[in-house]
Design an enzyme around this catalytic site. Structure first.
Site, mmCIF file in Angstrom:
data_model
loop_
_atom_site.group_PDB
_atom_site.id
_atom_site.type_symbol
_atom_site.label_atom_id
_atom_site.label_comp_id
_atom_site.label_asym_id
_atom_site.label_seq_id
_atom_site.Cartn_x
_atom_site.Cartn_y
_atom_site.Cartn_z
ATOM 1 N N HIS A 1 0.873 -1.108 -0.209
ATOM 2 C CA HIS A 1 0.109 -0.261 0.158
ATOM 3 C C HIS A 1 0.704 1.385 -0.285
ATOM 4 C CE1 HIS A 1 -2.789 2.818 1.646
ATOM 5 N NE2 HIS A 1 -3.768 2.496 0.996
ATOM 6 N N GLU B 1 -4.588 1.724 -7.326
ATOM 7 C CA GLU B 1 -4.930 2.370 -6.339
ATOM 8 C C GLU B 1 -4.279 3.447 -6.450
ATOM 9 O OE1 GLU B 1 -6.971 1.696 -1.696
ATOM 10 O OE2 GLU B 1 -4.531 0.903 -2.071
#
Length: 250
Positions: A104, A173
């Site tokens: 992430h 993302e």
């Protein structure tokens, strides 16, 4: 993993927004909202929740019998040893985790995790029977071609090109869209996810979108993605149920 990977994958990353007690209350509400949902009952959709480490065991007891999977937000690259504060894939698997999030943007930014370390974490996940949710995304808003090139580069660096036959979820993302008021445009998402799909085993991998993802996006994107990675929108469990409803029509 104990359940096959569904054709659709919906992830919920709780980050550190909820404390332990809030997490358990949320998990209880989620269980009530999705119990018996046909998208979960027929196995066509996998719903995975990623709380913080201290809440993993108790949260799993609240949702496991609702056909909801549990995953961790991080994993150590090593299985055992003198690594104070780390949690190994061995332990995560032992307590019932099926998934683990890797790469992430916040792990990269706040903790300095680079491609080499993330590749080791991805291998640790596979080694211990966990499905890695590998996050990729461009840092700044660029055109779709440049974004696709950067995301494919990240994916190949983390998976080492060795993902064939191994279960994998790729979460696109774009960093500039995380926590933003609006997600990336549908055309942008379609283009990048199409490029990512060419880099994975279509039978074993799923490509999903995160970054201000919300109910309604699956219908807008059609078959361009295999699911969504929800963030704060999922704090309202009705949003999760709504996304599962969308999965039935895709």
């Amino acid at each position: 993993m104990s359940r096959p990977l569904g054709r659709r994958v919906i992830g919920v990353g709780l980050k550190m927004y909820l404390d332990h007690h809030d997490t358990l209350r949320w998990a209880h509400r989620l269980g009530g909202a999705v119990e018996g949902h046909p998208a979960l009952a027929d196995g066509s959709t996998t719903l995975v929740v990623l709380p913080t480490f201290p809440s993993l065991v108790e949260a799993r007891t609240l949702i496991a019998d609702k056909a909801v999977s549990i995953g961790a937000q991080n994993v150590a690259a090593d299985d055992r040893g003198a690594f104070t504060g780390e949690v190994s894939g061995v332990e995560l698997r032992q307590i019932g985790c099926e998934f683990v999030e890797i790469g992430h943007a916040e792990r990269r930014r706040h903790f300095g995790e680079g491609d080499e370390l993330l590749a080791r974490k991805c291998e640790a996940a596979w080694r211990n029977g966990l499905v890695p949710i590998v996050c990729v995304g461009e840092q700044v808003r660029v055109g779709p071609d440049a974004a696709a090139d950067e995301c494919v580069r990240q994916l190949r660096a983390i998976t080492g090109g060795g993902s064939s036959g191994k279960k994998l979820v790729v979460a696109y993302e774009p960093v500039w869209a995380i926590g933003a008021s609006r997600p990336a445009s549908n055309d942008h998402i379609r283009h990048v996810c199409a490029a990512l799909r060419t880099s994975v085993d279509a039978d074993a991998a799923r490509v999903i979108y995160g970054g201000s993802a919300r109910p309604g996006m699956l219908g807008e994107l059609g078959g361009a993605v295999d699911g969504l990675f929800l963030g704060r929108s999922a704090h309202d469990v009705r949003a999760v149920a709504a996304v599962l409803d969308e999965c039935l029509s895709q």
